[in-house]
Design a protein around this motif. Structure first.
Motif, PDB file in Angstrom:
ATOM      1  N   HIS A  51      -1.581   5.592   3.136  1.00  0.00           N
ATOM      2  CA  HIS A  51      -2.751   5.608   2.266  1.00  0.00           C
ATOM      3  C   HIS A  51      -3.957   5.028   3.004  1.00  0.00           C
ATOM      4  N   LEU A  66       0.835  -1.199   0.000  1.00  0.00           N
ATOM      5  CA  LEU A  66       0.000   0.000   0.000  1.00  0.00           C
ATOM      6  C   LEU A  66       0.864   1.240   0.000  1.00  0.00           C
ATOM      7  N   LYS A  67       0.369   2.303  -0.630  1.00  0.00           N
ATOM      8  CA  LYS A  67       1.107   3.553  -0.615  1.00  0.00           C
ATOM      9  C   LYS A  67       1.224   4.049   0.823  1.00  0.00           C
ATOM     10  N   ILE A 120      -7.733   3.718   2.644  1.00  0.00           N
ATOM     11  CA  ILE A 120      -8.631   3.213   1.622  1.00  0.00           C
ATOM     12  C   ILE A 120     -10.043   3.728   1.858  1.00  0.00           C
ATOM     13  N   LYS A 154      -8.207  -3.545  -3.711  1.00  0.00           N
ATOM     14  CA  LYS A 154      -7.360  -2.589  -2.995  1.00  0.00           C
ATOM     15  C   LYS A 154      -6.552  -1.738  -3.973  1.00  0.00           C
ATOM     16  N   GLN A 202      -6.706   2.383  -4.399  1.00  0.00           N
ATOM     17  CA  GLN A 202      -5.522   3.224  -4.195  1.00  0.00           C
ATOM     18  C   GLN A 202      -5.299   4.232  -5.315  1.00  0.00           C
TER      19      GLN A 202
END
Length: 691
Positions: free
Chosen positions: A29, A25-26, A31, A202, A206
């Motif tokens: 970040h 994941l960034k 969601i 996901k 993102q």
């Protein structure tokens, strides 16, 4: 082309560790499944600059029109939902009134409708995830005789949710069956599939404005030509790092195509190339760390997230689960193991060997030079270093050593050579001709430049053959075309790729002044290559004098398979003198080749495998009955095992259970049939010339 992201990146480590086998994941970040993505003025300006660059510099002066707008509209929908598995027909009808307005949107930098389409796509993905989780709670009935068609490109969009649910029921049943055929039970298959689609979900959640802009603008650019691409700032940075640092990883370039990570090309000298287990157009569907790490399903992942799993330190093991291109939509997943390594220039450089064989009562000694790419040390050349490496310098040294061995002829092996330095292709040609033109280049202003052999001497005058395949492209085609046009040697093998265009890279930040934000880069087609006889190599490539059967047809792989590829055309021929008129000898060589291979068991085994793979790729509908699919799998594996055993027996190779002491498909002078037959063809050529 079915792409979600269009960026090609080298699989390199840059000092990074392989990530934990979880979705990357960034940073920070959060969601939010309901978040609406909105473009800002920066992307409007970036789009307008891209249009300006296209108008000024692109080889194809493509006006923005309603007809082009319609193609952009369809390409954008394909980029998001290439298999018509998320949008409903009513969704498409909602946006249909804008079909002929995308040309105006592009001119104005208006991104409202493209972003609205993406936001609706995101909503539809949310809905599909709920259906998938509910559907996989109960085991499918694998005893019925239902069938599944994975390719929906020519099908209509689902008219309502019930029809879409049925499409997905069959899709999930097929995917579960594929996993079960690897030895897992339904519960594990269902768990894997839920995880796969949750990961994909996901990824979509993102997406930021930059990602959506990238998908949209590349959908537009791909309607102009397949080699004009936009690189986002992140992808531009990765590309620049890959070009500047030493390569360390598996040695492959990847692209994203729909839900899949696809091998775009193999880097010469890297672990993938050495293993001969991973090839162009193979799909990577799983990645695992070490000897016993968990296999992580990466179908539906973003390209850069998949890359994070594949990256790693030199000497570490990465296991990949792949689908072989040649086996088509019903390919059986197979696992391969690669040891990450640093890819050194020496390993990518030209190499030579000598093959000795008896032919028609005579002994022949042929030199073979394998050339993976047309390379040069630009920095060393710029600094006038006396020992800088280049293709032509290395090949010249190798030929000198082969001459000392008193070879009867020479083979230049360009199989898998995707190109490289234009200047090296010209200079290498100059080793085999005394003087004259090598290639013509026409730019967007219709100015034609003729590039000539800079050396007024001929270094090697003996019998010459050039081996090509479907992956020989660009600079490889320039070299082999010149050798063919001059009648200097025999071209042997498969028809080449057909890439006859030239690209340059533009940094958009140089045209968009913004201290807070960085713009991307534009790779843009600016010129075309032409043979000295005036014919373009674009689309048509180079047709061999003596042809071998190919794994892929033109409509499956090559420039001619790309809908937006620039057309073939021709210009005036240049003035040049042929060395030999080979029109009389080539039919003799072809006839001898055909007579020789007609009863050659090894050759027939190769042809059988090619035909089986082609037939498998033509199959578009598959049984969802478990016993039927098991039987098909067992039959396919039995055929492959029998063929490998027959080939190994012919070559004197020992194959142990689940382990090959020597891979019968690994290219070397003993097992490489194309190389051996090319040698016999050059021997025929030598005999014909003497006679």
């Amino acid at each position: 082309m079915k792409k979600l992201l269009l960026f090609f990146i080298l699989i390199t480590s840059f000092g990074l560790q392989a990530q934990n086998p979880e979705l990357v994941l960034k940073k920070d970040h959060k969601i939010d499944s309901t978040k609406i993505i909105i473009p800002d003025e920066f992307y409007k300006r970036e789009e307008q600059v891209i249009v300006q660059l296209l108008n000024f510099y692109h080889y194809k002066k493509q006006p923005l029109s309603d007809s082009l707008s319609s193609v952009v509209f369809d390409e954008y929908l394909k980029a998001l939902d290439f298999n018509k598995s998320y949008f409903l027909k009513s969704d498409i009808e909602k946006f249909e009134p804008f079909r002929n307005k995308f040309d105006d949107f592009i001119k104005e930098g208006n991104l409202e409708i493209p972003f609205s389409i993406f936001n609706l796509f995101k909503k539809r993905v949310n809905e599909r995830i709920e259906y998938i989780k509910a559907s996989l709670k109960n085991e499918f009935d694998f005893t019925t005789n239902e069938t599944y068609k994975p390719d929906r490109e020519k099908e209509d969009w689902a008219k309502d949710e019930n029809e879409l649910n049925e499409i997905w029921r069959l899709r999930l049943k097929n995917e579960a069956l594929q996993i079960i055929l690897t030895g897992k039970d339904f519960q594990k298959a269902a768990s894997d599939l839920v995880k796969r689609y949750q990961n994909f979900h996901k990824v979509i959640l993102q997406y930021e404005a930059e990602d959506v802009f990238s998908i949209y603008i590349n959908s537009f650019l791909q309607t102009i030509d397949p080699h004009t691409d936009y690189f986002s700032p992140v992808n531009s940075d990765n590309f620049n790092i890959a070009m500047k640092l030493s390569l360390e990883g598996i040695g492959a370039q990847l692209r994203q195509e729909g839900d899949y990570t696809v091998v775009a090309s193999i880097v010469p000298g890297g672990p993938a190339a050495k293993s001969n287990l991973l090839h162009e157009e193979d799909k990577i569907i799983g990645v695992a760390q070490g000897e016993d790490g968990e296999m992580v399903d990466v179908i539906g992942w973003r390209l850069d997230d998949t890359i994070q799993l594949i990256r790693g330190k030199k000497g570490t093991i990465v296991r990949l689960q792949i689908l072989k291109k040649e086996e088509g939509d019903n390919a059986i997943p197979r696992e391969i193991k690669l040891v990450r390594d640093q890819i050194k220039l020496d390993e990518q450089a030209a190499k030579s060997e000598i093959i000795n064989f008896d032919h028609e009562g005579k002994n022949f000694k042929l030199g073979v030079i394998k050339l993976p790419s047309f390379y040069t040390d630009f920095e060393g050349q710029r600094l006038n270093k006396p020992d800088y490496r280049s293709t032509t310098r290395d090949v010249k040294n190798l030929i000198s050593k082969l001459k000392e061995e008193k070879i009867d002829g020479l083979l230049i092996d360009l199989r898998g050579n995707g190109g490289g330095s234009l200047q090296e292709a010209i200079q290498l040609t100059g080793l085999f001709i005394k003087e004259g033109p090598v290639v013509q280049v026409r730019n967007a202003q219709n100015i034609i430049e003729v590039d000539r052999d800079p050396d007024p001497t001929i270094f090697y005058e003996g019998p010459l053959g050039v081996i090509t395949d479907r992956f020989s492209a660009s600079a490889s085609e320039i070299f082999s075309a010149a050798i063919q046009d001059y009648g200097r040697g025999i071209i042997i093998g498969e028809k080449t790729y057909g890439k006859g265009t030239v690209q340059n890279l533009y940094d958009l930040s140089m045209m968009i002044r913004n201290n807070e934000r960085k713009a991307g880069q534009l790779k843009l087609t600016q010129a075309k290559f032409y043979r000295i006889n005036g014919s373009s190599t674009q689309r048509k490539g180079v047709f061999p004098d003596v042809i071998f059967p190919s794994q892929y047809d033109e409509d499956e792989f090559g420039e001619s398979s790309r809908p937006s590829a620039l057309p073939w055309d021709q210009i005036n021929t240049t003035q040049f003198s042929k060395y030999l008129d080979l029109n009389k000898v080539i039919p003799i060589l072809q006839k001898k080749h055909e007579d020789r291979t007609k009863n050659d068991i090894e050759y027939q085994l190769i042809v059988d495998e090619i035909n089986e793979n082609k037939q498998a790729r033509k199959q578009k509908e598959f049984s969802l009955n478990l016993e039927t699919r098991k039987k098909q799998k067992e039959e396919a594996e039995a055929k492959k095992k029998k063929r490998d055993e027959e080939k190994a027996k012919l070559l004197g190779i020992k194959i142990e259970e689940k382990k090959e002491v020597e891979n019968p498909n690994q290219n070397n002078s003993k097992t490489d049939y194309q190389l051996k037959e090319s040698g016999r063809i050059i021997a025929d050529f030598i005999i014909a010339k003497v006679g």
